[in-house]
Design a protein around this motif. Structure first.
Motif, PDB file in Angstrom:
ATOM      1  N   GLU A 198       1.045  -1.107   0.041  1.00  0.00           N
ATOM      2  CA  GLU A 198       0.055  -0.035   0.306  1.00  0.00           C
ATOM      3  C   GLU A 198       1.053   1.200   0.095  1.00  0.00           C
ATOM      4  OE1 GLU A 198      -4.255  -1.524   2.293  1.00  0.00           O
ATOM      5  OE2 GLU A 198      -2.132  -1.061   3.495  1.00  0.00           O
ATOM      6  N   ARG A 199       1.986   1.168   0.531  1.00  0.00           N
ATOM      7  CA  ARG A 199       2.833   2.334   0.689  1.00  0.00           C
ATOM      8  C   ARG A 199       3.421   2.730  -0.699  1.00  0.00           C
ATOM      9  NH1 ARG A 199       6.509   2.072   6.301  1.00  0.00           N
ATOM     10  NH2 ARG A 199       4.685   1.646   7.638  1.00  0.00           N
ATOM     11  N   ASP A 200       3.981   1.496  -1.576  1.00  0.00           N
ATOM     12  CA  ASP A 200       4.463   1.634  -2.722  1.00  0.00           C
ATOM     13  C   ASP A 200       3.203   2.166  -3.597  1.00  0.00           C
ATOM     14  OD1 ASP A 200       6.684   0.684  -1.961  1.00  0.00           O
ATOM     15  OD2 ASP A 200       6.271  -1.214  -2.843  1.00  0.00           O
ATOM     16  N   GLU A 201       2.187   1.688  -3.519  1.00  0.00           N
ATOM     17  CA  GLU A 201       0.903   2.183  -4.333  1.00  0.00           C
ATOM     18  C   GLU A 201       0.567   3.832  -4.149  1.00  0.00           C
ATOM     19  OE1 GLU A 201      -2.242   1.732  -7.173  1.00  0.00           O
ATOM     20  OE2 GLU A 201      -0.274   0.834  -6.864  1.00  0.00           O
ATOM     21  N   LEU A 202       0.697   4.061  -2.699  1.00  0.00           N
ATOM     22  CA  LEU A 202       0.415   5.420  -2.506  1.00  0.00           C
ATOM     23  C   LEU A 202       1.420   6.426  -3.119  1.00  0.00           C
ATOM     24  CD1 LEU A 202      -1.254   7.623  -0.844  1.00  0.00           C
ATOM     25  CD2 LEU A 202       0.469   7.349   1.013  1.00  0.00           C
ATOM     26  N   THR A 203       2.835   5.963  -2.976  1.00  0.00           N
ATOM     27  CA  THR A 203       3.709   6.824  -3.584  1.00  0.00           C
ATOM     28  C   THR A 203       3.612   6.801  -4.988  1.00  0.00           C
ATOM     29  OG1 THR A 203       5.406   6.031  -1.612  1.00  0.00           O
ATOM     30  CG2 THR A 203       6.319   6.633  -3.912  1.00  0.00           C
ATOM     31  N   ARG A 204       3.372   5.845  -5.626  1.00  0.00           N
ATOM     32  CA  ARG A 204       2.869   5.670  -7.139  1.00  0.00           C
ATOM     33  C   ARG A 204       1.906   6.732  -7.424  1.00  0.00           C
ATOM     34  NH1 ARG A 204      -0.040   4.194 -10.920  1.00  0.00           N
ATOM     35  NH2 ARG A 204      -1.723   2.803  -9.766  1.00  0.00           N
ATOM     36  N   LEU A 205       0.961   6.611  -6.676  1.00  0.00           N
ATOM     37  CA  LEU A 205      -0.159   7.681  -6.990  1.00  0.00           C
ATOM     38  C   LEU A 205       0.245   8.965  -6.742  1.00  0.00           C
ATOM     39  CD1 LEU A 205      -3.243   5.505  -5.621  1.00  0.00           C
ATOM     40  CD2 LEU A 205      -2.960   5.830  -8.018  1.00  0.00           C
TER      41      LEU A 205
END
Length: 151
Positions: free
Chosen positions: A133-140
């Motif tokens: 989720e941290r990776d996805e948040l950073t990507r978004l």
């Protein structure tokens, strides 16, 4: 105006990304300020040191543009960093009217100490999220920032 702890936040706000981003950014800014305060430093200090570490020596103007720091603020921050021997100013051999800023060994050490602290801040800020989720948040967030900054 920030909601008081425990106060009910209207659903219209809880489902509005801009409000959520603003509230989260304010909380993140407080955490970063507290973390860097232990080094008698601010976000501008970290930004300039990180840019010098990653990209090498640069003029004051280039540093300001690269880091999104106003030209007048760059001079003041560099004065603070130079006073602590974290950066060195040298006349640019190609244009003696300009200074070239170089990261010192002490500056690199301080950058790593500050980076370790900021890593802990990220862990605190993102505690409720899983690694994916941290990776996805950073990507978004990167996609949003790139879009709105014209990258």
């Amino acid at each position: 105006m920030e909601p008081t702890p425990g106060a009910a936040t209207p659903a219209r706000l809880r489902t509005t990304p801009s409000w959520l981003l603003t509230q989260t950014a304010a909380h993140a800014a407080r955490l970063v300020a507290e973390g860097l305060g232990a080094f008698d430093a601010r976000g501008y200090h970290y930004r300039l040191l990180a840019a010098l570490d990653e990209f090498g020596p640069a003029s004051q103007a280039d540093l300001g543009r690269r880091c999104g720091v106003d030209r007048s603020d760059v001079v003041a921050v560099l004065n603070e960093l130079a006073a602590k021997n974290l950066v060195r100013r040298s006349p640019d051999p190609a244009d003696r009217r300009r200074n070239v800023i170089t990261l010192t060994t002490a500056g690199r050490r301080e950058l790593h100490r500050m980076g370790d602290t900021l890593d802990r801040v990220q862990d605190t800020l993102l505690a409720p999220l899983s690694p994916s989720e941290r990776d996805e948040l950073t990507r978004l967030l990167t996609a949003l920032l790139d879009h709105h900054s014209g990258r």
